[in-house]
Design an enzyme around this catalytic site. Structure first.
Site, short mmCIF file in Angstrom:
data_model
loop_
_atom_site.label_atom_id
_atom_site.label_comp_id
_atom_site.label_asym_id
_atom_site.label_seq_id
_atom_site.Cartn_x
_atom_site.Cartn_y
_atom_site.Cartn_z
CB SER A 188 46.93 15.26 -101.78
OG SER A 188 46.90 14.72 -100.57
CG HIS A 216 45.26 17.90 -104.82
ND1 HIS A 216 46.46 18.68 -104.48
CD2 HIS A 216 44.79 17.76 -103.39
CE1 HIS A 216 46.55 18.96 -103.40
NE2 HIS A 216 45.72 18.25 -102.66
CE LYS A 248 43.94 21.18 -101.70
NZ LYS A 248 45.05 21.76 -100.43
#
Ligand SMILES: Cc1ncc(COP(=O)(O)O)c(C=O)c1O
Length: 400
Positions: A188, A216, A248
Site C-alpha cells: 500500500s 489493494h 477500498k
C-alpha cells in the site's frame, strides 16, 4: 511501601511528544461523499488519496441497495452472527463473493483488520512458523504477534530470500509442524505487486500454506478486478487464503476471506474477531453485494482506472518526478525529506488537490513521499489538472 502513580499522565506526555516530532495525525474533514471533486475542510479539491479506486462509494446502485436494506431489514443486525445476527443478506453476500472469486466459500468479517488479526493467530500456533514479507500491513503484523508461532521475515518481495528462510527452517532441530507464508498482494505504500507466483511455487515445494492480503488488488488487478490470484492465474490449491476488504475498491466496509470450504468452516468457528463482534448492519451487506454486481456488470470502471493510472504516471515521469516502483494505481511521488513532503502536500492542497504525505515512521527515513491513488471516476481533464498542480508545486519547491 506503595509506589504513587499518576495513572493517566502518560496520555498527555506521549501525545505532546508526537506533536513535538510533528508525527501526530491532523485529521482533515470530508464534508460530503468521497467523489472526484469533494469538500475537504470546506474547500473544493480533487481527491487523490482515497482507496475508493472505482468511485463505487458514491455509486447510485450501492446507495439504493443500502437504503432498500434499511427499509426491509432495519438499521442494525442486533447481534453477533453466531447468535442472532446472521441475516439472509450476510449469507447471500458470502455466496455472491465466493462466486465472484471462484472459490468454494467466502467469509465476511467486520473489517479487513479484523480478518487478519482474527484468523492469522488461528492458522499457526506453537511449533509452527509464520513467514512474512518485511513490508506487510500492520494488521498482518498484529495477527502474527497474536499467534504463538515462530516468526520469519523475508526481504521485501524477494522470493529468493523467502527460499532461504524456508530452507533454513527445514534445517532447524525442531522442524516446524506447519508453515504459513503471508504477503500483501499490492503493497500500500509503494504500489508494487508481490511475486505471488514464485511464492506459491516455493510454498508448494515446502508444503507451506499461502495467505495473501489483497486489500489493494481487488477491483484493480485480474479479470474484471477479481484480484491478485486471478492476475497471476493461480489456483485455490496454490493460494489457500485470499483475504480482502470491501473498504477500498468495493467502496463500502468489511473484510473477507475466500478459499476452500474447509478454510471457511475453520475460520468462522475459530476467529474471535468474527465470533465476538456484532455483524454488519444490513445496509453494509446490501451495498457490498451491489458493489459485486457493479464489478460484474460494468467492466468500464476497472478499464478507466487503468487508463487514468497510465496517463497520470506517464505525465508525472515526463515532468521528472520519481514515482518509485509502483505497478498499480497507487503512485508515490517520492520526495525524500519529511518536511518537504509535508510542504508539497500543503501546497497542492492550496492549489486544489488533496493528497497526503507519508513520512517517517510510516516509511523509512529519507523515503517520505506524497502517496497519490488514481481513481476511475476522474476525467482526463481532472488527471491533467492533478499533473499541472504537481508541476507547479514541484517547481516552486525545487523538487523537479
Ligand atoms: C493491506 C491492507 N490490509 C488490510 C487493511 C485493513 O482493511 P480494513 O480497512 O477493511 O480494516 C488495509 C487497510 O488499510 C490494508 O491496506
Amino acid at each position: 511501601m506503595r509506589v504513587m502513580r499518576d495513572p493517566t499522565s502518560f496520555l498527555k506526555e506521549e501525545y505532546d511528544d508526537l506533536v513535538k516530532q510533528e508525527i501526530d495525525w491532523k485529521l482533515r474533514v470530508l464534508g460530503g461523499p468521497s467523489s472526484p471533486w469533494c469538500q475537504v475542510d470546506g474547500k473544493k479539491v480533487l481527491m487523490l488519496c482515497s482507496n475508493n479506486y472505482l468511485g463505487l462509494s458514491n455509486h447510485p446502485k450501492l446507495k439504493e441497495a443500502a437504503i432498500k436494506a434499511v427499509n426491509t431489514h432495519g438499521a442494525g443486525s442486533g447481534s453477533v452472527r453466531p447468535i442472532a445476527g446472521n441475516m439472509d443478506l450476510h449469507v447471500e453476500l458470502e455466496r455472491r463473493l465466493a462466486l465472484f472469486k471462484g472459490a468454494e466459500g467466502s467469509l465476511v468479517y467486520q473489517t479487513g483488520f479484523a480478518a487478519n488479526s482474527g484468523l492469522i493467530p488461528q492458522l499457526a500456533g506453537k511449533g509452527d512458523l509464520i513467514i512474512s514479507d518485511e513490508l506487510n500491513h500492520g494488521s498482518i503484523i498484529d495477527g502474527v504477534r497474536l499467534s504463538h508461532a515462530d516468526r520469519g521475515v523475508y526481504k521485501h518481495a524477494d522470493a529468493d530470500d523467502l527460499g532461504r528462510v524456508l530452507d533454513s527452517a527445514e534445517k532447524t532441530p525442531l522442524i516446524p509442524r506447519r508453515i504459513l507464508i503471508i504477503t500483501d498482494g499490492v503493497f500500500s505504500m509503494d504500489g508494487d505487486i508481490a511475486p505471488l507466483d514464485k511464492i506459491a511455487k516455493l510454498a508448494n515445494e515446502h508444503g507451506a500454506m499461502v495467505y495473501v492480503d489483497d486489500a489493494h488488488g481487488e477491483g484493480v488487478l485480474g479479470d474484471g478486478g477479481r484480484g491478485i490470484v486471478s492476475h497471476f492465474k493461480l489456483s485455490r490449491e496454490q493460494v489457500h487464503v485470499e483475504m480482502g476488504t470491501f473498504s477500498k475498491a468495493f467502496g463500502v466496509v468489511g473484510g473477507h476471506v475466500s478459499g476452500s470450504r474447509d478454510l471457511i468452516n475453520f475460520a468462522y468457528n475459530k476467529s474471535r474477531t468474527w465470533l465476538l463482534s456484532g455483524s454488519h448492519p444490513p445496509a453494509v451487506a446490501a451495498a457490498c453485494m451491489a458493489a459485486i454486481d457493479v464489478l460484474e456488470r460494468e467492466p468500464e470502471h476497472v478499464k478507466r482506472l487503468w487508463e487514468n493510472t497510465r496517463r497520470f504516471k506517464k505525465a508525472m515521469k515526463d515532468l521528472g518526478f520519481d514515482v518509485g516502483r509502483s505497478e498499480t494505481p497507487i503512485t508515490p511521488v517520492m520526495v525524500g525529506e519529511s518536511g518537504k513532503a509535508k510542504k508539497l502536500s500543503l501546497r497542492v492542497f492550496e492549489l486544489g488537490v488533496f493528497a497526503l504525505p507519508i513520512v517517517y515512521p510510516m516509511v523509512a527515513q529519507g523515503k517520505a513521499r506524497i502517496r497519490t491513488i488514481m481513481n476511475a471516476a476522474l476525467t482526463n481533464e481532472d488527471v491533467d489538472f492533478a499533473v499541472s498542480t504537481f508541476e507547479k508545486a514541484g517547481k516552486e519547491l525545487g523538487i523537479i
